[in-house]
Design an enzyme around this catalytic site. Structure first.
Site, PDB file in Angstrom:
ATOM      1  N   GLN A  21       0.831  -1.200   0.000  1.00 18.40           N
ATOM      2  CA  GLN A  21       0.000   0.000   0.000  1.00 18.40           C
ATOM      3  C   GLN A  21       0.870   1.256   0.000  1.00 18.40           C
ATOM      4  O   GLN A  21       0.859   2.045   0.945  1.00 18.40           O
ATOM      5  CB  GLN A  21      -0.924  -0.011   1.219  1.00 18.40           C
ATOM      6  CG  GLN A  21      -1.966  -1.102   1.193  1.00 18.40           C
ATOM      7  CD  GLN A  21      -2.993  -0.894   0.090  1.00 18.40           C
ATOM      8  OE1 GLN A  21      -3.733   0.069   0.098  1.00 18.40           O
ATOM      9  NE2 GLN A  21      -3.037  -1.819  -0.867  1.00 18.40           N
ATOM     10  N   HIS A 145       4.740   5.317   1.592  1.00 21.71           N
ATOM     11  CA  HIS A 145       3.612   4.503   2.033  1.00 21.71           C
ATOM     12  C   HIS A 145       2.347   5.346   2.123  1.00 21.71           C
ATOM     13  O   HIS A 145       2.379   6.516   2.535  1.00 21.71           O
ATOM     14  CB  HIS A 145       3.910   3.868   3.398  1.00 21.71           C
ATOM     15  CG  HIS A 145       3.098   2.633   3.642  1.00 21.71           C
ATOM     16  ND1 HIS A 145       1.769   2.679   4.002  1.00 21.71           N
ATOM     17  CD2 HIS A 145       3.421   1.321   3.557  1.00 21.71           C
ATOM     18  CE1 HIS A 145       1.314   1.446   4.139  1.00 21.71           C
ATOM     19  NE2 HIS A 145       2.297   0.603   3.861  1.00 21.71           N
ATOM     20  N   HIS A 146       1.234   4.751   1.732  1.00 18.73           N
ATOM     21  CA  HIS A 146      -0.053   5.456   1.747  1.00 18.73           C
ATOM     22  C   HIS A 146      -0.459   5.851   3.170  1.00 18.73           C
ATOM     23  O   HIS A 146      -1.222   6.808   3.360  1.00 18.73           O
ATOM     24  CB  HIS A 146      -1.139   4.570   1.127  1.00 18.73           C
ATOM     25  CG  HIS A 146      -2.215   5.340   0.439  1.00 18.73           C
ATOM     26  ND1 HIS A 146      -2.611   6.605   0.836  1.00 18.73           N
ATOM     27  CD2 HIS A 146      -3.003   5.038  -0.635  1.00 18.73           C
ATOM     28  CE1 HIS A 146      -3.583   7.031   0.057  1.00 18.73           C
ATOM     29  NE2 HIS A 146      -3.831   6.104  -0.846  1.00 18.73           N
ATOM     30  N   ALA A 147       0.042   5.149   4.173  1.00 15.66           N
ATOM     31  CA  ALA A 147      -0.260   5.525   5.552  1.00 15.66           C
ATOM     32  C   ALA A 147       0.305   6.889   5.893  1.00 15.66           C
ATOM     33  O   ALA A 147      -0.194   7.578   6.796  1.00 15.66           O
ATOM     34  CB  ALA A 147       0.302   4.476   6.516  1.00 15.66           C
ATOM     35  N   ASN A 313      -3.950  10.684   5.765  1.00 23.31           N
ATOM     36  CA  ASN A 313      -5.100  10.483   4.898  1.00 23.31           C
ATOM     37  C   ASN A 313      -6.382  11.016   5.527  1.00 23.31           C
ATOM     38  O   ASN A 313      -6.658  10.758   6.703  1.00 23.31           O
ATOM     39  CB  ASN A 313      -5.281   8.986   4.620  1.00 23.31           C
ATOM     40  CG  ASN A 313      -4.159   8.402   3.792  1.00 23.31           C
ATOM     41  OD1 ASN A 313      -4.234   8.380   2.569  1.00 23.31           O
ATOM     42  ND2 ASN A 313      -3.094   7.959   4.446  1.00 23.31           N
TER      43      ASN A 313
END
Length: 472
Positions: A21, A145-147, A313
């Site tokens: 991710q 990382h999308h986090a 996010n």
């Protein structure tokens, strides 16, 4: 230290279920504009060392709690060895576009090391036979990382690495962080407090969902929007392999804007959805797999509102019909424009922050176990949420330079989701001092084994829509 939100942590839990991710951005640079006409690897190392203090993305790592009793935390790293994160490589001969896409796909498929700051950079030379590029270009691919970053925070992050002229700026470095590193005991006490507060949050969320359900029921009755519950399965639904393919297609932003202006009320996003829809029609027809009913796209929407400075996010999802059952390009665009209005009305009725609020209520350990169980048992492939993702990421409105080298091209890659094996990123930018808009895609290689064919489908769809709208 800062604790991950439920939505940030969800990307960590999804990765633990076997689906990486992270977001990747690849930019291509013409080094002839750099001082001396050459950019050395050491200059890149020096630039990142100088800019790393400007963003926490470079300087923090995950700290998980024992037994997953609560969501992870971001822990500051005092001294980051950037050379462990930056890699130098070259394409094999002849160094063409296809080889660049293959290498980018392989790099994008590799998970980030979860025990280190969640970013990597690859400097790629040998782009000798890519059509349209000046001589001796090089590429830089960065993975985050999308986090730690979504599309909106990424739009603010990437300019930190660039300048607006070939001259490299000396940026002021913020004072040293006084961020405290918590001991395990303090984190466990915070976890206890967080978990005790979740029932109250759940009750509060229920209080929001009941009026939302009533608004949706009223909206359907008054035909403000149609139901998209009957979603079709396509080859892009199923269990994902660990392998990826990528490619990107550039379009002239002025032409896309001209198409938009011919349709009252249409947006740039409507035009790009129409191009994706036409490409999917062509590709699936070529496989004799086009469903009779329309395909559906998931479109992330930023829900920060007044929290524009928030990191991480804050993303909701709007589900929009692609109207892929309509053959005529102009009629399809008009239908997509109306469908987009209905999807926005549905999202407003539901409440744009529902996805954020739900993940904040769920217990981290339970969510991680549920995702792993769904992946191992096949439950994650049982329901179709949407067929593909199409996200619009705002790019720079000015020409960018990296270590003095002018950015002349690029592409962007997103993370695949369970049961969704095709992800599109629409990215507008200035390249060679000219406005462009690109559709980059990432796909599971088992589901889309011929990315060059799908890229041609995107080009064909764009040409057909341009001819149908602008030739009137």
């Amino acid at each position: 230290m800062q604790q991950l939100s439920g939505q940030d942590a969800m990307f960590i839990h999804t990765e633990a279920a076997g689906i990486p991710q992270h977001i990747s951005s690849l930019s291509i640079y013409d080094q002839s504009t750099a001082p001396g006409g050459l950019v050395r690897f050491k200059q890149i190392i020096d630039l990142i060392n100088a800019r790393a203090p400007l963003s926490p993305i470079f300087n923090r790592r995950l700290r998980k709690l024992p037994w997953g009793v609560d969501q992870p935390w971001w822990e500051p790293v005092e001294q980051v060895d950037v050379e462990r994160h930056i890699h130098h490589m070259a394409l094999p001969k002849p160094g063409d576009w296809r080889q660049l896409c293959i290498l980018a796909a392989r790099l994008h498929a590799r998970p980030l090391d979860i025990h280190r700051p969640l970013w990597e950079m690859y400097v790629i030379e040998g782009l000798d036979k890519v059509p349209g590029l000046p001589e001796r270009c090089f590429a830089v691919m960065i993975k985050v990382h999308h986090a730690a970053m979504d599309g909106m925070t990424g739009a603010r992050f990437l300019p930190l690495l660039h300048d607006l002229s070939p001259e490299v700026r000396s940026l002021p470095i913020p004072e040293g962080s006084d961020e405290e590193v918590f001991k395990r005991g303090k984190l466990l006490r915070a976890a206890l407090t967080n978990n005790l507060s979740k029932p109250g949050k759940a009750i509060k969320l229920t209080g929001k969902l009941l009026p939302a359900w009533q608004r949706i029921r009223r909206g359907k009755k008054e035909q403000d929007f149609r139901s998209l519950d009957d979603k079709q399965r396509s080859r892009f639904q199923g269990k994902l392999s660990p392998h990826r393919v990528v490619d990107s297609v550039n379009m002239d932003f002025a032409e896309v804007r001209a198409i938009k202006q011919q349709i009252p009320g249409a947006t740039i996003n409507d035009v790009m959805l129409a191009i994706v829809s036409g490409a999917l029609r062509h590709y699936l027809q070529g496989k004799d797999e086009l469903p009779e009913k329309t395909l559906v796209a998931g479109c992330p929407i930023d829900v920060r509102g007044g929290e524009a400075s928030s990191s991480g996010n804050m993303v909701g999802f709007m589900t929009s019909s692609l109207c892929s059952d309509i053959a005529d390009p102009l009629e399809r665009l008009i239908a997509i424009q109306q469908a987009s209005l209905e999807s926005k009305a549905y999202a407003d009725a539901l409440g744009p922050r529902v996805a954020v609020d739900v993940t904040d209520v769920l217990h981290g350990g339970v969510l991680q176990l549920a995702l792993r169980a769904a992946s191992s048992t096949g439950l994650s492939e049982a329901a179709v949420v949407f067929n593909t993702v199409v996200t619009n990421v705002p790019g720079p409105t000015e020409q960018l330079y990296f270590c003095g080298a002018q950015r002349v091209d690029g592409m962007n890659f997103g993370p695949l989701l369970p049961n969704v094996g095709l992800f599109h990123i629409v990215y507008s930018s200035v390249q060679n001092k000219r406005g462009t808009i690109a559709i980059s895609f990432t796909a599971c290689r088992d589901m889309l084994p011929d990315p060059d064919v799908y890229a041609d489908c995107l080009r064909q769809s764009y040409q057909e829509l341009r001819d149908a709208v602008l030739s009137q």
